[in-house]
Design an enzyme around this catalytic site. Structure first.
Site, mmCIF file in Angstrom:
data_model
loop_
_atom_site.group_PDB
_atom_site.id
_atom_site.type_symbol
_atom_site.label_atom_id
_atom_site.label_comp_id
_atom_site.label_asym_id
_atom_site.label_seq_id
_atom_site.Cartn_x
_atom_site.Cartn_y
_atom_site.Cartn_z
ATOM 1 N N TYR A 128 1.132 -1.562 -0.466
ATOM 2 C CA TYR A 128 0.209 0.043 0.016
ATOM 3 C C TYR A 128 0.976 1.030 -0.327
ATOM 4 C CZ TYR A 128 -3.656 3.242 1.979
ATOM 5 O OH TYR A 128 -4.681 4.612 1.883
ATOM 6 N N ASP A 223 9.468 2.675 0.273
ATOM 7 C CA ASP A 223 7.967 3.094 0.231
ATOM 8 C C ASP A 223 8.713 2.585 2.390
ATOM 9 O OD1 ASP A 223 4.899 3.410 0.229
ATOM 10 O OD2 ASP A 223 6.137 3.859 1.442
ATOM 11 N N LYS A 251 4.105 9.188 9.032
ATOM 12 C CA LYS A 251 4.399 9.080 10.069
ATOM 13 C C LYS A 251 5.370 9.226 11.510
ATOM 14 C CE LYS A 251 2.678 4.414 8.341
ATOM 15 N NZ LYS A 251 0.600 4.085 8.365
HETATM 16 P P1 KE4 Z 1 -0.902 8.108 4.892
HETATM 17 O O1 KE4 Z 1 -1.015 8.837 3.861
HETATM 18 O O2 KE4 Z 1 -2.099 6.978 5.130
HETATM 19 O O3 KE4 Z 1 0.124 9.323 5.737
HETATM 20 O O4 KE4 Z 1 0.649 7.262 3.866
HETATM 21 C C1 KE4 Z 1 0.292 6.437 3.143
HETATM 22 C C2 KE4 Z 1 1.349 4.545 3.981
HETATM 23 C C3 KE4 Z 1 1.874 4.860 2.086
HETATM 24 N N1 KE4 Z 1 2.524 4.115 2.295
HETATM 25 C C4 KE4 Z 1 2.487 2.875 3.546
HETATM 26 C C5 KE4 Z 1 3.882 1.632 3.473
HETATM 27 C C6 KE4 Z 1 1.839 3.189 4.261
HETATM 28 O O5 KE4 Z 1 1.851 2.194 5.232
HETATM 29 C C7 KE4 Z 1 0.836 4.083 3.851
HETATM 30 C C8 KE4 Z 1 -0.301 4.302 4.948
HETATM 31 N N2 KE4 Z 1 -0.769 2.748 6.248
HETATM 32 C C9 KE4 Z 1 -1.914 3.299 7.397
HETATM 33 C C10 KE4 Z 1 -1.568 2.070 7.709
HETATM 34 N N3 KE4 Z 1 -1.684 0.454 7.244
HETATM 35 C C11 KE4 Z 1 -2.554 4.334 7.636
HETATM 36 C C12 KE4 Z 1 -3.213 4.020 8.665
HETATM 37 C C13 KE4 Z 1 -5.043 4.282 6.920
HETATM 38 O O6 KE4 Z 1 -4.735 4.190 6.544
HETATM 39 O O7 KE4 Z 1 -5.899 4.569 8.254
#
Ligand code: KE4
Length: 412
Positions: A128, A223, A251
């Site tokens: 993701y 990533d 994060k």
């Molecule tokens: P954000 O746009 O949510 O800050 O980041 C996206 C993203 C990009 N790359 C990786 C490897 C990530 O894990 C994420 C976001 N992770 C999720 C948890 N699986 C955020 C939690 C959510 O979607 O509420």
């Protein structure tokens, strides 16, 4: 609000039952609006690696608040955090701050394409990279949880350039390069997968991607939004000794405030406006509050012994979970790296997303609820990872393992 939440995974759709509404967090704990305390293994999905509301971070923010919340102009703090990121992450010679991991990944894709002049990209099933259209193809996290392999509203024209391969499958990547000569801008992946459950790279996988991308004039992009500063101070790339061309972060570097970042070789990053022609911008990017939280968080993490402590805590946790499952004769496979961990209810090994989807997600849902009733807050999806922090004590880990033993008994 759609689903009553600001982000889908929080709605508990895949584990059932009503979500917990938080009132406050501190250290390893969260309290809901009814005053119930939980030991928290999500930590706001990564940022709370020092423990929620770390006193030094809070104090630094209170001081920064007196000077305003957002400037919309260059400020010293963004240069300070940039230097810390550049010093820490092997691939990063230059960095741009944005406001989320999604924004970091969509910007890095534009940069990959701008730099190579090629439109296609390779991602891996179950990984993701945020919710930008181009990545919503066999994505992990909430997309997997909700069973939305391709979200409505994403035109085929947008995803036609997104090629996918199974994680840990170098042959599949070789074939994609052979089928798309001189057309692939790069390969983007989670060097440790945290969005299909927890899946680690097999020996040679990352090194193989490094060679393949170099061979084909494509870029390698890690990533590390989740793994960055979580599996070591230099991220997965430092831990595995494989240096990508570009890295996305988020994060932890925001310490709980909205920050994302993308960075890498100066030669590539010099393309980003206004240094170069590739446009990307943001009203709140580099704002002083978020920079302050990020700086202080990295200062805490940089201290001697931090990652040894996180490693020991997390190994004790996952080792105990596996032991409890075996005592209950429940098939399980799991592991941890740094302050990230995960497990699947199946014999294993889980090498890729297909393997992850074959695990017993129904049992995961039942265990999630049983653990919640015993005051333990786990990620509400089998397609997420778990997170520990410097605030999780030995007593917290022991209490968690007792709750697992009781839950296995109750559920089975
Ligand atoms: P954000 O746009 O949510 O800050 O980041 C996206 C993203 C990009 N790359 C990786 C490897 C990530 O894990 C994420 C976001 N992770 C999720 C948890 N699986 C955020 C939690 C959510 O979607 O509420």
């Amino acid at each position: 609000m759609p689903g009553g939440v600001s982000s889908p995974v929080r709605a508990f759709r895949s584990v059932g039952g009503q979500p917990i509404v938080f009132d406050r967090v501190k250290g390893a704990y969260a309290w809901d609006v009814d005053g119930n305390r939980f030991i928290d293994y999500i930590g706001s999905w990564g940022p709370a690696i020092c423990g929620h509301a770390h006193p030094e971070v809070i104090a630094a923010l209170q001081e920064a608040l007196e000077k305003g919340t957002s400037f919309g102009a260059p400020c010293e703090l963004e240069n300070q955090l940039a230097e810390m990121v550049i010093d820490a992450v092997p691939s990063v010679e230059m960095v741009r701050f944005v406001n989320s991991g999604t924004e970091a990944c969509m910007s890095v894709l534009r940069l990959m394409r701008a730099y190579t002049g090629r439109d296609k990209l390779i991602k891996f099933e179950g990984c993701y990279h945020g919710h930008a259209d181009m990545f919503l193809v066999k994505a992990g996290s909430g997309v997997a949880t909700l069973g939305l392999p391709d979200s409505p509203g994403v035109p085929r024209s947008t995803t036609s350039n997104t090629l996918t391969a199974p994680y840990n499958d170098l042959e599949a990547v070789k074939e994609l390069f052979a089928e798309n000569p001189d057309a692939i801008s790069g390969v983007i992946l989670e060097p440790i997968v945290g969005n299909a459950g927890f899946i680690t790279p097999e020996p040679g996988f990352l090194e193989g991607l490094r060679e393949l991308t170099q061979e084909h004039g494509a870029l390698l992009v890690f990533d590390e939004v989740m793994s960055g500063f979580r599996v070591s101070y230099g991220g997965a790339q430092a831990r595995f000794g494989v240096t990508p061309d570009l890295t996305t972060m988020g994060k932890v570097i925001g310490g709980g405030l909205p920050v994302g970042a993308y960075g890498g070789k100066a030669e590539i990053m010099e393309m980003v406006a206004p240094a170069g022609p590739m446009y990307q911008a943001g009203t709140l990017s580099g704002n002083p509050l978020a920079m302050t939280a990020g700086i202080k968080t990295l200062e805490v993490l940089k201290q001697e012994g931090t990652y040894e402590r996180l490693e020991t805590t997390t190994q004790r946790l996952i080792g105990g979970i596996i032991e409890a499952a075996k005592e209950a004769e429940v098939p399980i496979t799991g592991s941890s790296i740094g302050a990230m961990f995960g497990f699947f209810f199946c014999e294993g090994p889980v090498r890729n997303f297909e393997d992850a989807k074959a695990a017993n997600t129904e049992l995961f849902g039942k265990m999630h609820r049983a653990m919640l009733e015993r005051g333990i807050y786990l990620a509400p999806s089998a397609f997420e990872a778990g997170f520990t922090s410097l605030a999780h004590s030995e007593a917290d880990i022991e209490a968690t393992l007792q709750a697992f033993r009781d839950s296995f008994a109750a559920v089975s």
